[in-house]
Design an enzyme around this catalytic site. Structure first.
Site: not given
Ligand code: LMR
Length: 394
Positions: A127, A208, A210, A243
């Site tokens: 990302w 991470d 997410a 999200k």
């Protein structure tokens, strides 16, 4: 003072939001920013979150400060969501942050304080904001190979070989699930092999997560992280609620640290919170309070999980149908990997100029590296979209 400043380059993902909005063509397709959309193209407030907000509005009697770590009951609930309901959290501390990006920055600052010369290894590709956040914290960044673009799969042997060469004490940033931008993920066996390597080479995992709940399910998506947590002495985690609770603009996530000994946990947390104090002092409360209410109330939690599951299954079915449409239109298995990916994204393997042509000639918007947001796929126009994609191929 400001006369020599040039405009900052636009963020490649966020710039697409403005470009798409400004496009007057009625048949435009938005496969850009990673925001879930339903079949009507809307990003609704989730039912359980809306109900929690109502309760919050009715019951909240103060907006006084909570503290640098935010809502401790939220922190406890999110640590259990990520590490597992039965996880021993004696060595784990969590701090509520403004979104997943806030969590990444808090962890990055902690790493810089703990080991100023450490390099963070990130997947190629990763990302784009990962690299920017790590560098902003003053950390060195290096890449490990991750994605075989031709096969649309993880190049696992190359990944392990590169990490084997990383100096002891370095940090390895891993995507907990639903790899952004590729959609290609490690399987359970690969997670275990990575965890063994991290232990053997004394590398610190930085995970991470997410998109928990967008891939194979809430627990399945955290399985890799939990395998790592069971093997390594210490790790750091950045989680996002943007999200899976659809609270994007309200900004809530969590920075977490697991220390080798339980006596180190409080001191490490206090160092992490120094970063919070200097960046923003205290995180915004609203969405964290709503998420906490959802996670603590069995009925709301069940409803949230059910709605999240509907979203996940919609994306899964869309990616399967899109892979079939691409197969029909291209008369080849070139894009079959789309069906095997998980989460919100897949990277199609188009060139930047092919992506531009799709935007200019067909009003199809995707990130320049050809990452698509699966939730944006038009349910009734998959063959038309696949045809447009095939038309720009060499
Ligand atoms: C994305 O990757 O599209 C999202 O995480 C939104 C963002 O901040 O880039």
């Amino acid at each position: 003072m400001f006369e020599d400043l040039k405009p900052a380059p636009a963020d490649k993902i966020l710039a697409l939001i403005g470009l798409y909005r400004a496009d007057p063509r009625p048949n435009k397709v938005d496969l850009g920013v990673g925001v879930y959309k339903d079949s009507a193209g809307n990003t609704p407030v989730m039912r359980a979150v809306r109900e929690a907000e109502k309760r919050l509005l009715a019951g909240q009697d103060s907006k006084s400060y909570l503290g640098l770590a935010g809502d401790m009951a939220f922190n406890d609930a999110i640590a259990k969501l990520v590490f597992g309901a039965d996880a021993d959290t004696a060595r784990i501390r969590a701090a509520q942050t403004p979104g997943g990006s806030g969590a990444l920055r808090l962890v990055a600052d902690l790493l810089k304080r703990a080991r100023p010369d450490a390099t963070v290894w990130v997947s190629d590709p990763t990302w784009t904001n990962h690299v920017a956040i790590l560098r902003a914290a003053g950390l060195q960044v290096r890449e490990y190979p991750y994605f075989d673009a031709d096969a649309g799969m993880v190049c696992f042997d190359a990944m392990l070989a590169a990490l084997r060469g990383a100096p002891a004490g370095d940090v390895v940033l891993l995507h907990g699930c639903c790899h952004n931008p590729t959609g290609a993920n490690l399987d359970v066996r690969q997670w275990a092999a990575v965890a063994d390597l991290l232990v053997e080479k004394d590398l610190l995992p930085f995970i991470d997560i997410a998109y928990q709940g967008f891939g194979d399910g809430l627990d399945a998506d955290a399985e890799g992280l939990r395998i790592v947590a069971a093997k390594v002495p210490e790790m750091v985690v950045a989680a996002s609620c943007s999200k899976n609770f659809a609270v994007y603009r309200d900004r809530v996530g969590a920075a977490m640290v697991m220390t080798a000994k339980r006596e180190q946990a409080d001191a490490t947390m206090s160092q992490m919170l120094v970063g919070a104090r200097t960046l923003y002092s205290m995180p915004p409360d609203h969405a964290a309070a709503a998420v906490r209410i959802v996670l603590q109330d069995p009925a709301l939690r069940a409803d949230w999980q059910a709605e999240l599951e509907e979203m996940r299954l919609r994306m899964l079915s869309l990616r399967q149908r899109f892979a079939e449409a691409l197969r029909r239109q291209s008369n080849s298995d070139r894009f079959d990997f789309v069906a095997g990916h998980r989460g919100m994204f897949s990277r199609l393997g188009l060139t930047e100029s092919q992506v531009e042509r799709l935007r200019d000639e067909h009003a199809v918007y995707m990130v320049g590296d050809s990452r698509i947001n699966v939730a944006g796929l038009p349910e009734d126009g998959l063959d038309e979209l696949a045809k447009a994609i095939v038309s720009v191929l060499d």
